[in-house]
Design a protein around this motif. Structure first.
Motif: not given
Ligand SMILES: O=C(O)CCC(=O)C(=O)O
Ligand SMILES: [Fe+2]
Length: 926
Positions: A486, A508, A551, A571, A573
């Motif tokens: 991201y 995660s 989510h 980010r 993950s």
């Protein structure tokens, strides 16, 4: 997001535009009132600047004021304004700024309707200052009387803006947006001051009005519309609103130039959000910091209205203007100016999501660092098909699956690994040895990223989650890994991971950047919980959190956590899940301990057979990694490299000594000579150099080195060298002339045993396969005559403690910050020379090089264009730099020696470490 296709229009109100009273109408004029400078030209050149200034002053101050001229033109000379199609005379004219270029001129009319009609005419007939003043005489000023005429002023239409408290009529003639924040083109305070405009930074604010306060306080509120009349009245006075907001934020304006407020054009709708423009990024950011989550009271026309918890978001306009426009065309990005999601984490802290557990510091920093290095590095397995899949618009962010592919189109797992989509799916990394925290940490610290990834997967399979609760459990069958990347501003839509595709227990792990994850109850979407996932944490969704709550990660550039604004970083993950058969049993584990993981037909090295010494031609072909991340990069940055590194760069003392130890008159091959940084050192040692490099632009700078090298050769002849081999003092200018060739170090264009020595400095760390590293040294050995020596230097994995460089893994991308001014130069030169190399920038790049910068699309800076042009580079908006990623292989201690051991015809004479590099000196024995 609902607003994605909705075009929003904004009106701006500038600080100098005061509110009119209800009865009057105002028009503000801008632009072109400064007299042209041509009258100055009539004077002789010797008159100088002072004279010019005098004329200007005289022109404005002594002769007549602009105000008076406008009054004459617009209010008293009826015939003239009629001839210009101006339907009403102005009642009053005010010039608000005291000196040219007079960008703040206010005309007052009897009523808003009159002002409105004048504005329409003004725009329709594009009235210019030269037309406006064409009727005015200057009376007794002979000198410049003739210039006080139509030709004395600009012929660009003046911009007329109506300022009124009443909403503008909706007729098409008046449906006019004054500006859009990011494409705002008109003047601000300074004539033609594009700089000021470009420095304006926007803050998006929402939560301007607290709906609860309105609903509670106002009995007459209409439930259906949700509009209280108090709020309605607030929004019906748009300028009052903007003024109230401006007053509130005035204290944050360090420039003193004022704040711009942008109002959504749809006046009859409730608007709870707007943009404000600050004069600097720091002011904009300060506002965000100070008021995030706060409630404030707006005071307007003697009334007060309370805001909701404000959400403020710093809007990075330049970045959006280029990159997002592309994404928008794909239908995946919000419209410019669209609200990012107006939420603060603090408001929902009390809601529990059952089955959700966040484990902070699940990974150590060293583990995070090495994982980031491999997962964003040159060895990350970027499956082409999966990337395509993410470009269909379903998934914008970059995604890579391991074990089993998750197909976003069907929202299901591809269970059959022989299916076509699976050719891009590497196996799960698996461990060889035993899993211990110490072992994991040791691997992390020694740059064994893939081993760490395998260890983290294994650790997660064994982890006792929710151990202190009755729901405590492990998830030993985790067989699928999804890596999501991201970038700031990217997110993931609200979803429940497809239940039949995956079992319970989604884990995660966040790397590099934290993020706010939003959870919504499936059967009650207004029940929402925002959870901050810090970097290095793991989050578990099990039971209700997995099945009963959706989510998501909202697409925006900042998050708010504990009242603090956290700008997002990249980010990455790692999401671990258990992929299921159609019957609901875990699919078999598909794992491999061959790293880096590969996919499909290249099945992990198992079928590669024994390592034979013969290197095939195919193995020597330039890999895409080197083409994109070495050759193309150096081609692009050649000029900057030469100016900032080559010319002024430090030579490694070891290499210089090596050259000085050579007999004078040696012929030295500098393989991968770049910009010829070592040429002067060769010449100063009394020898000759032949340079080869793959980058033509770099070599072009190397040509110039001879001219730049002015130091005479003062070294004494070496008494240890027989007379016959001594070389007479060179003739001025002849020796210092390099012979260079564009060449790949896999095939050096020199005859076997044709040179006395070779150097290969900072080249081998750009070779991305073992075969190419071997071949490079073989080539060096081949071209050097027996008895000759070779000096090789390459970057070391082991960096000194105090070095600013640290390499988390052996194969990494090392960023190079390129200044656009150098890039531009390279491009222009390159095209002029008609170079055709495989590093030629893509087609789209031609625009940047062939057009003059001022002909470029208005909103694009050179840097932005380059980041588009060089698809493997990023544009760092904050620094205004284009960031290239250079592929580098960091050699571990002993690695070069090991390669040499396997090569015939050469023996190792010396090896060592200097300034972050490993070096070897070898003697050719063949
Ligand atoms: O990035 C994350 O942490 C979540 C990813 C996710 O929800 C998914 O891939 O389904
Ligand atoms: Fe998910």
């Amino acid at each position: 997001m609902s607003g994605a296709s909705q075009k929003q229009k904004f009106r701006s109100v500038l600080p100098h535009e005061p509110l009119p009273t209800e009865e009057n109408g105002f028009l503000h004029l801008q632009g072109g009132f400064e007299p042209k400078k041509q009258q100055d030209k009539k004077k002789s050149k010797d008159d100088g600047a002072d004279e010019k200034q005098n004329i200007k002053d005289y022109y404005w101050k002594e002769t007549t004021s602009l105000e008076q001229a406008l009054v004459n033109s617009l209010s008293t000379q009826e015939q003239h304004y009629k001839s210009l199609h101006i339907p009403f005379p102005a009642q009053a004219v005010q010039v608000l700024d005291p000196s040219p270029p007079f960008t703040k001129i206010r005309l007052q009319y009897q009523s808003p309707e009159q002002a409105h009609q004048v504005m329409i005419a003004w725009r329709k007939y594009k009235i210019t200052p030269s037309q406006l003043f064409s009727n005015i005489s200057l009376g007794d000023c002979d000198d410049i009387e003739n210039n006080w005429s139509s030709s004395a002023f600009g012929s660009h239409a003046t911009q007329a803006t109506m300022i009124t408290q009443i909403p503008m009529p909706q007729s098409s003639a008046s449906a006019w947006t004054r500006s859009n924040p990011p494409k705002f083109r008109r003047l601000l305070h300074e004539h033609n001051d594009a700089k000021e405009r470009s420095e304006t930074r926007y803050v998006y604010i929402t939560g301007l009005v607290d709906p609860n306060v309105i609903d509670a306080d106002n009995d007459e509120s209409n439930e259906k519309d949700g509009n209280g009349s108090e709020e309605e009245s607030f929004w019906k006075q748009p300028h009052a609103v903007l003024e109230a907001i401006r007053q509130k934020f005035k204290g944050y304006d360090s420039s003193g130039d004022g704040i711009e407020t942008f109002l959504n054009k749809k006046q009859n709708q409730l608007i709870r959000s707007l943009h404000i423009g600050m004069r600097s990024a720091s002011d904009a950011q300060k506002i965000v910091q100070a008021l995030q989550g706060q409630t404030v009271v707006w005071e307007y026309n003697g009334q007060r209205l309370q805001s909701d918890a404000l959400f403020l978001d710093y809007v990075s306009v330049t970045q959006r203007s280029v990159k997002k426009s592309k994404a928008r065309a794909d239908g995946v990005e919000p419209e410019r100016g669209e609200a990012s999601r107006p939420d603060c984490t603090s408001t929902t802290a009390s809601i529990e999501v059952p089955g959700l557990q966040v484990i902070e510091n699940y990974l150590t920093q060293a583990q995070e660092e090495v994982l980031m290095a491999i997962l964003t590095g040159p060895q990350a397995p970027w499956a082409p098909n999966q990337q395509n899949m993410s470009q269909t618009g379903d998934v914008k962010r970059k995604v890579q699956h391991y074990g089993y592919v998750f197909d976003y189109k069907t929202a299901d797992v591809l269970r059959d690994r022989t299916e076509p989509g699976h050719s891009d799916c590497p196996p799960m990394p698996t461990m060889d040895g035993e899993l211990t925290e110490n072992g994991l940490e040791e691997d992390a610290k020694t740059g064994k990223g893939w081993e760490v990834l395998a260890g983290v997967v294994e650790k997660t399979r064994r982890c006792q989650f929710n151990a202190n609760k009755s729901t405590g459990t492990t998830y030993p069958n985790l067989n699928q890994l999804t890596i999501n990347y991201y970038k700031p501003g990217e997110g993931i839509g609200s979803h429940v991971d497809t239940p039949p595709a995956f079992g319970d227990g989604l884990i995660s792990i966040s790397l590099n950047g934290g993020i706010v994850m939003e959870f919504r109850k499936v059967d009650s979407p207004s029940t929402k919980k925002l959870v901050y996932l810090p970097p290095r944490s793991a989050v578990l969704m099990s039971g209700p959190a997995r099945y009963e709550w959706e989510h998501m990660i909202v697409t925006r550039r900042t998050d708010c956590h504990n009242g603090q604004v956290l700008p997002r970083k990249l980010r990455v993950s790692l999401t671990l899940r258990t992929a299921l058969t159609l019957e609901g049993a875990p699919l078999p584990l598909v794992e491999s301990n061959k790293f880096p993981p590969v996919w499909g037909s290249q099945s992990g090295g198992d079928d590669q057979g024994d390592n034979s010494n013969a290197i095939t031609t195919a193995a020597l072909a330039t890999p895409a990694t080197e083409r994109d991340h070495v050759h193309a990069v150096y081609d692009a940055i050649a000029t900057q490299w030469h100016h900032t590194r080559g010319k002024r760069g430090v030579l490694w003392p070891g290499a210089t000594q090596f050259l000085q130890r050579l007999p004078r008159g040696s012929v030295v091959a500098d393989v991968g000579c770049g910009d010829g940084k070592y040429f002067p050192a060769v010449w100063e040692a009394g020898s000759y150099v032949i340079g080869t490099d793959i980058s033509r632009p770099l070599l072009e700078t190397a040509f110039g080195v001879a001219g730049e090298h002015t130091k005479p050769n003062t070294s004494e002849p070496n008494p240890n060298i027989p007379e016959t081999r001594q070389v007479n003092e060179h003739r001025e200018g002849l020796r210092d002339r390099p012979a260079v060739a564009v060449a790949d170090c896999m095939h050096v264009p020199l005859r076997t045993s044709s040179v006395d020595a070779a150097i290969c400095i900072a080249v081998m760390h750009h070779l991305s396969t073992p075969e190419r590293r071997v071949r490079c040294i073989e080539e060096l050995v081949r071209i050097v005559q027996p008895g000759g020596t070779i000096n090789i230097q390459a970057w070391a994995m082991e960096q000194e403690q105090n070095s600013r460089r640290r390499f988390a893994a052996p194969d990494v991308f090392v960023p190079f910050n390129a200044q656009p001014k150098y890039l531009e130069k390279v491009e222009w030169n390159k095209n002029k020379n008609n170079t055709t190399s495989d590093s030629q920038p893509p087609e789209s790049g031609k625009k940047a090089s062939e057009e003059k910068p001022d002909a470029m699309e208005e909103q694009k800076s050179v840097a932005e264009l380059y980041s588009e042009q060089y698809t493997k580079a990023d544009y760092d908006e904050r620094k205004g730099l284009v960031v290239f990623q250079r592929y580098c292989h960091m050699y571990r201690k002993g690695e070069l020696e090991q390669i040499i051991e396997g090569i015939g015809g050469a023996t190792l004479v010396e090896s060592g470490y200097e300034s972050g590099n490993h070096f070897v000196i070898i003697e050719v024995t063949k």
